[in-house]
Structure formats: structure tokens, C-alpha cells
Design an enzyme around this catalytic site. Structure first.
Site, PDB file in Angstrom:
ATOM      1  N   GLU A  94       0.806  -1.210   0.000  1.00  0.00           N
ATOM      2  CA  GLU A  94       0.000   0.000   0.000  1.00  0.00           C
ATOM      3  C   GLU A  94       0.842   1.265   0.000  1.00  0.00           C
ATOM      4  O   GLU A  94       1.943   1.300   0.528  1.00  0.00           O
ATOM      5  CB  GLU A  94      -0.938  -0.020   1.212  1.00  0.00           C
ATOM      6  CG  GLU A  94      -1.963  -1.134   1.042  1.00  0.00           C
ATOM      7  CD  GLU A  94      -2.940  -1.264   2.206  1.00  0.00           C
ATOM      8  OE1 GLU A  94      -4.088  -1.618   1.933  1.00  0.00           O
ATOM      9  OE2 GLU A  94      -2.557  -1.015   3.350  1.00  0.00           O
ATOM     10  N   CYS A 107       3.331   8.499   0.914  1.00  0.00           N
ATOM     11  CA  CYS A 107       3.791   7.533   1.905  1.00  0.00           C
ATOM     12  C   CYS A 107       3.913   6.204   1.172  1.00  0.00           C
ATOM     13  O   CYS A 107       2.948   5.727   0.578  1.00  0.00           O
ATOM     14  CB  CYS A 107       2.777   7.438   3.042  1.00  0.00           C
ATOM     15  SG  CYS A 107       3.146   6.117   4.216  1.00  0.00           S
ATOM     16  N   CYS A 114       6.213  -7.327   7.139  1.00  0.00           N
ATOM     17  CA  CYS A 114       7.346  -6.931   7.985  1.00  0.00           C
ATOM     18  C   CYS A 114       7.508  -8.005   9.045  1.00  0.00           C
ATOM     19  O   CYS A 114       6.519  -8.535   9.552  1.00  0.00           O
ATOM     20  CB  CYS A 114       7.058  -5.589   8.655  1.00  0.00           C
ATOM     21  SG  CYS A 114       8.364  -5.036   9.785  1.00  0.00           S
ATOM     22  N   CYS A 118       6.098  -5.502  15.752  1.00  0.00           N
ATOM     23  CA  CYS A 118       5.605  -4.533  16.735  1.00  0.00           C
ATOM     24  C   CYS A 118       4.125  -4.823  16.977  1.00  0.00           C
ATOM     25  O   CYS A 118       3.352  -4.954  16.025  1.00  0.00           O
ATOM     26  CB  CYS A 118       5.788  -3.104  16.242  1.00  0.00           C
ATOM     27  SG  CYS A 118       7.493  -2.723  15.810  1.00  0.00           S
ATOM     28  N   CYS A 121       1.057  -2.758  15.450  1.00  0.00           N
ATOM     29  CA  CYS A 121       1.090  -2.406  14.026  1.00  0.00           C
ATOM     30  C   CYS A 121       0.416  -3.485  13.172  1.00  0.00           C
ATOM     31  O   CYS A 121       0.698  -4.676  13.327  1.00  0.00           O
ATOM     32  CB  CYS A 121       2.540  -2.232  13.593  1.00  0.00           C
ATOM     33  SG  CYS A 121       2.777  -2.061  11.819  1.00  0.00           S
ATOM     34  N   CYS A 339      -1.039   5.588   9.402  1.00  0.00           N
ATOM     35  CA  CYS A 339       0.141   4.809   9.786  1.00  0.00           C
ATOM     36  C   CYS A 339      -0.269   3.591  10.598  1.00  0.00           C
ATOM     37  O   CYS A 339      -1.081   3.680  11.499  1.00  0.00           O
ATOM     38  CB  CYS A 339       1.068   5.621  10.668  1.00  0.00           C
ATOM     39  SG  CYS A 339       1.886   6.940   9.829  1.00  0.00           S
TER      40      CYS A 339
HETATM   41  N1  SAH Z   1       9.026   0.067   9.906  1.00  0.00           N
HETATM   42  C1  SAH Z   1       9.205   1.471   9.980  1.00  0.00           C
HETATM   43  C2  SAH Z   1       8.358   2.250   9.001  1.00  0.00           C
HETATM   44  C3  SAH Z   1       6.943   1.804   8.798  1.00  0.00           C
HETATM   45  S1  SAH Z   1       5.847   2.042  10.161  1.00  0.00           S
HETATM   46  C4  SAH Z   1       8.966   1.952  11.404  1.00  0.00           C
HETATM   47  O1  SAH Z   1       8.533   1.155  12.225  1.00  0.00           O
HETATM   48  O2  SAH Z   1       9.278   3.109  11.666  1.00  0.00           O
HETATM   49  C5  SAH Z   1       5.597   3.797  10.105  1.00  0.00           C
HETATM   50  C6  SAH Z   1       5.179   4.410  11.434  1.00  0.00           C
HETATM   51  O3  SAH Z   1       3.844   4.032  11.795  1.00  0.00           O
HETATM   52  C7  SAH Z   1       6.053   3.986  12.598  1.00  0.00           C
HETATM   53  O4  SAH Z   1       6.400   5.092  13.384  1.00  0.00           O
HETATM   54  C8  SAH Z   1       5.149   3.058  13.355  1.00  0.00           C
HETATM   55  O5  SAH Z   1       5.538   2.935  14.690  1.00  0.00           O
HETATM   56  C9  SAH Z   1       3.829   3.739  13.169  1.00  0.00           C
HETATM   57  N2  SAH Z   1       2.675   2.906  13.514  1.00  0.00           N
HETATM   58  C10 SAH Z   1       2.595   1.561  13.533  1.00  0.00           C
HETATM   59  N3  SAH Z   1       1.372   1.173  13.908  1.00  0.00           N
HETATM   60  C11 SAH Z   1       0.666   2.302  14.129  1.00  0.00           C
HETATM   61  C12 SAH Z   1      -0.679   2.553  14.536  1.00  0.00           C
HETATM   62  N4  SAH Z   1      -1.520   1.563  14.748  1.00  0.00           N
HETATM   63  N5  SAH Z   1      -1.056   3.838  14.660  1.00  0.00           N
HETATM   64  C13 SAH Z   1      -0.202   4.855  14.384  1.00  0.00           C
HETATM   65  N6  SAH Z   1       1.059   4.675  13.984  1.00  0.00           N
HETATM   66  C14 SAH Z   1       1.490   3.405  13.876  1.00  0.00           C
HETATM   67 FE1  SF4 Z   2       7.400  -3.340  11.022  1.00  0.00          FE
HETATM   68 FE2  SF4 Z   2       5.157  -2.142  11.775  1.00  0.00          FE
HETATM   69 FE3  SF4 Z   2       7.174  -2.397  13.495  1.00  0.00          FE
HETATM   70 FE4  SF4 Z   2       7.410  -0.683  11.440  1.00  0.00          FE
HETATM   71  S1  SF4 Z   2       5.949  -0.539  13.119  1.00  0.00           S
HETATM   72  S2  SF4 Z   2       8.920  -2.168  12.150  1.00  0.00           S
HETATM   73  S3  SF4 Z   2       6.246  -1.814   9.864  1.00  0.00           S
HETATM   74  S4  SF4 Z   2       5.992  -4.086  12.587  1.00  0.00           S
END
Ligand code: SAH
Ligand code: SF4
Length: 347
Positions: A94, A107, A114, A118, A121, A339
Site C-alpha cells: 500500500e 507515503c 514486515c 511490533c 502495528c 500509519c
Molecule cells: N518500519 C518502519 C516504518 C513503517 S511504520 C517503522 O517502524 O518506523 C511507520 C510508522 O507508523 C512507525 O512510526 C510506526 O511505529 C507507526 N505505527 C505503527 N502502527 C501504528 C498505529 N496503529 N497507529 C499509528 N502509527 C502506527
Molecule cells: Fe514493522 Fe510495523 Fe514495526 Fe514498522 S511498526 S517495524 S512496519 S511491525
């Protein structure tokens, strides 16, 4: 069908020249081809109209252009557009176009899924399918740029690598794609308008510094307490806050650039006054900017966005410590384009 053709986007200008001279074509055509690939990018040889039909077929027999195809678009009330990109093997990633008063931001994704897991996410729940190629990264920018122009008559001003995936685990392809975005023989955008967001991998952050990158670096911190951070970001078990701060200092010294922390506020998890104090303390080690981000729901009930009171208290505390704080309210929530909500839902 098995396709043995090479992705032409992995070739340098000189390598294209070599191919052309070997096949009896004129070497100067290489420059024209290169421009079609990177400067006014097209996704098929058919569209390279200043080349002869024969040359176009020759290219088509030997190469593919590994671009992306827009499979689906959803437009939010706030004009944010979420795109599902179909890759040539059928996988989906996406990208999002976020237009605003003074800028329009693309974006984009760096991986299919991934594997860093986390907990908050949506992408993390998918696991990792594969890395994106240079072309699959570059052409997301191209498609979003075209869309911004067609839909809103806007130039694309910013790029954030904040879609699906961890860009520093697809290091070479991400860097090459961004080099062509900012190169004069590519899209010619200033590297200062590109932001790479990483979960914070110390070794790779040092590598960025050694490679003297000129784009912005954002690190997803979300907690300045090792125990807490590890509890929702497993990556912190292997790369703790001490190692991270050491890498940030190194990056800062080598590049002279101020890093940005992203801090997602989640109710009862990391949004107390004590969490803010720990964050302020951690930030004393280097010059830093902080983006406080609103949490977007992913359907996992363990995580909720902070109340307005907790949010304001957190921000006020940091500002009181004279820190540079930006608040990022979410865009495109009604279409799950915010995000962390990107998970390639469509099958
Ligand atoms: N993997 C990289 C980039 C992709 S995620 C990273 O983790 O930075 C991009 C951003 O979205 C990151 O700051 C991540 O922590 C944030 N993010 C993940 N899940 C989210 C959520 N449910 N709500 C808001 N931001 C989120
Ligand atoms: Fe991967 Fe989501 Fe963690 Fe970014 S926030 S490193 S996309 S699992």
C-alpha cells in the site's frame, strides 16, 4: 509462465550501453532509455516513443520493467487517497497520497509485510513476504506523483518511507530508489524532502551515517524505557535503548543532522507523565525533534489511543522542557490509510 528476462531497473546507464553495443544498436540510445525509466518514467517499453519499433521489441524480449500497478484506490473525506499496488508476482502493498494546504506527501512501502512484529502495528501481523525491488519502490512514488497531478493538480513535495515494512532491512534497494528520486537524472527531488522511518536498528543507522545519506531520519521510539519498549516492540530485546542512543550520536556527529523521534501515544501504556519524563531524559543525549502521533486502531483491543487529556499533558510537559515537539493527528482514518493500519486487506 517462467520469465527469465532481467529487470532493466537494476542496470546502470553504462550497463544499458553495453547491452546495446553488443546487440548492434547505437550506444546513445541508452541515454534515451534511461530517461524513460527514471526521468519521465514509463512502465512499458511500448511507451518509449522515440525508439524504433525494433529496439522496443528487442528490449521487451530481454528485459522487464519491474514497476507497480494501481489495483485499487480509496479516497478519504479528508482527500487522502490510499492505493493498493499490485506487484508482478501478484502481491499487494500500500501507498498513500496525503495532500494538505502547503504540501503533498507520498507515503510508500519498502517490503511486503514486515517481520519485526511490533504489537500495535497491522503490518507487523503479516510477517515478511519479501523485499521490494528498486523499481517497485521508485514506481510507487511515480504513481502517487501522477495521481497528485491528475486528481488535485498538485506537485509531489514530500516522500515518507512509512508504509509497509522496515526500510533499513531492504537497505540497498531503498537507497538506490531514493537516489534516483533525488538524482538530476531521475525525479530531481531534494533529499531533504524525503524521510525514512525506521524501527531503530543501531547497526543500520550507523551504516546510513557512513554512507552519508542526506535524507531525514525518523526513529519509531514509542518508549524510552527498555522494559516497556521491549514489551510491545520485540526488536528492542536485541537492540536496546543504549545501543540506539549510541547509534544516534554517531549519526548526528557524522551527518550534522538532527534525528526525529516518533512517539505513538497509547492509553495506559506509554502516555503517563512519568513516560514523558523518561523520554525527556533520554533526549538529553543528542539534538532531537519529536513527533507525537495519535494511535490508529488496528482492531487489536489491547491498544487504544490516549485520551485528549493524557495527550495534551504529555505534549505540554515536553514543550515545557523546551523540546521541539510536533503533533501529528492522523489522516485518512476512515479508509484505514493511516500509519500502522496498512495491511493489504484486499485479497
Ligand atoms: N518500519 C518502519 C516504518 C513503517 S511504520 C517503522 O517502524 O518506523 C511507520 C510508522 O507508523 C512507525 O512510526 C510506526 O511505529 C507507526 N505505527 C505503527 N502502527 C501504528 C498505529 N496503529 N497507529 C499509528 N502509527 C502506527
Ligand atoms: Fe514493522 Fe510495523 Fe514495526 Fe514498522 S511498526 S517495524 S512496519 S511491525
Amino acid at each position: 509462465m517462467l520469465d527469465n528476462r532481467q529487470d532493466i531497473l537494476t542496470l546502470s546507464l553504462d550497463e544499458i550501453k553495453v547491452f546495446l553495443t553488443k546487440t548492434g544498436e547505437k550506444a546513445f540510445r541508452a541515454k534515451q532509455i534511461y530517461e524513460w525509466l527514471w526521468k519521465k518514467p514509463v512502465n512499458s517499453f511500448e511507451k518509449m516513443t522515440n525508439l524504433s519499433k525494433d529496439l522496443r521489441s528487442l528490449l521487451n524480449e530481454n528485459f522487464i520493467i519491474q514497476a507497480v500497478e494501481v489495483d485499487d484506490q480509496q479516497i478519504s473525506k479528508d482527500k487522502t487517497i490510499k492505493l493498493a499496488f499490485r506487484l508482478q508476482d501478484g502481491a499487494l502493498v500500500e501507498g498513500v497520497l496525503i495532500p494538505s494546504e502547503d504540501r503533498s506527501t507520498a507515503c510508500i512501502s519498502s517490503q511486503v509485510g514486515c517481520n519485526l512484529g511490533c504489537e500495535f502495528c497491522a503490518t507487523g501481523k503479516l510477517g515478511l513476504m519479501r523485499n521490494l525491488s528498486i523499481g517497485e519502490i521508485f514506481f510507487q512514488v511515480v504513481e502517487i506523483m501522477n495521481l497528485a497531478r491528475e486528481k488535485y493538480d498538485l506537485p509531489l513535495t514530500n516522500i515518507v518511507l512509512m508504509g509497509m515494512g522496515e526500510p533499513l532491512l531492504n537497505y540497498d534497494n531503498v537507497l538506490k530508489a531514493m537516489a534516483m528520486v533525488s538524482s538530476e537524472s531521475g525525479l530531481g527531488m531534494s533529499p531533504q524532502r524525503i524521510t525514512l522511518s525506521t524501527v531503530g536498528l543501531p547497526r543500520m543507522i550507523k551504516k546510513l551515517a557512513d554512507d552519508k545519506v542526506r535524507f531525514n531520519l525518523a526513529i519509531s521510539l514509542h518508549s524510552a524505557n527498555d522494559k516497556k519498549r521491549s514489551s510491545f516492540m520485540p526488536v528492542n530485546n536485541r537492540n536496546n535503548l543504549g545501543e540506539l542512543s549510541e547509534a544516534i550520536k554517531y549519526f548526528n556527529e557524522k551527518t550534522g543532522q538532527r534525528v526525529t523521534f516518533e512517539y505513538l501515544l497509547m492509553e495506559g501504556l506509554n502516555d503517563s507523565l512519568n513516560d514523558a519524563k523518561e523520554l525527556a531524559e533520554y533526549c538529553k543525549q543528542f539534538p532531537i525533534k519529536i513527533n507525537i502521533i495519535e494511535y490508529n486502531s488496528t482492531g487489536d483491543k489491547r491498544f487504544k489511543k490516549s485520551s485528549n487529556e493524557a495527550f495534551d499533558q504529555f505534549v505540554t510537559f515536553l514543550k515545557g522542557r523546551n523540546m521541539i515537539v510536533n503533533v501529528r493527528r492522523s489522516r485518512g482514518m476512515d479508509i484505514a490509510a493511516a500509519c500502522g493500519q496498512l495491511a493489504g486487506k484486499k485479497k
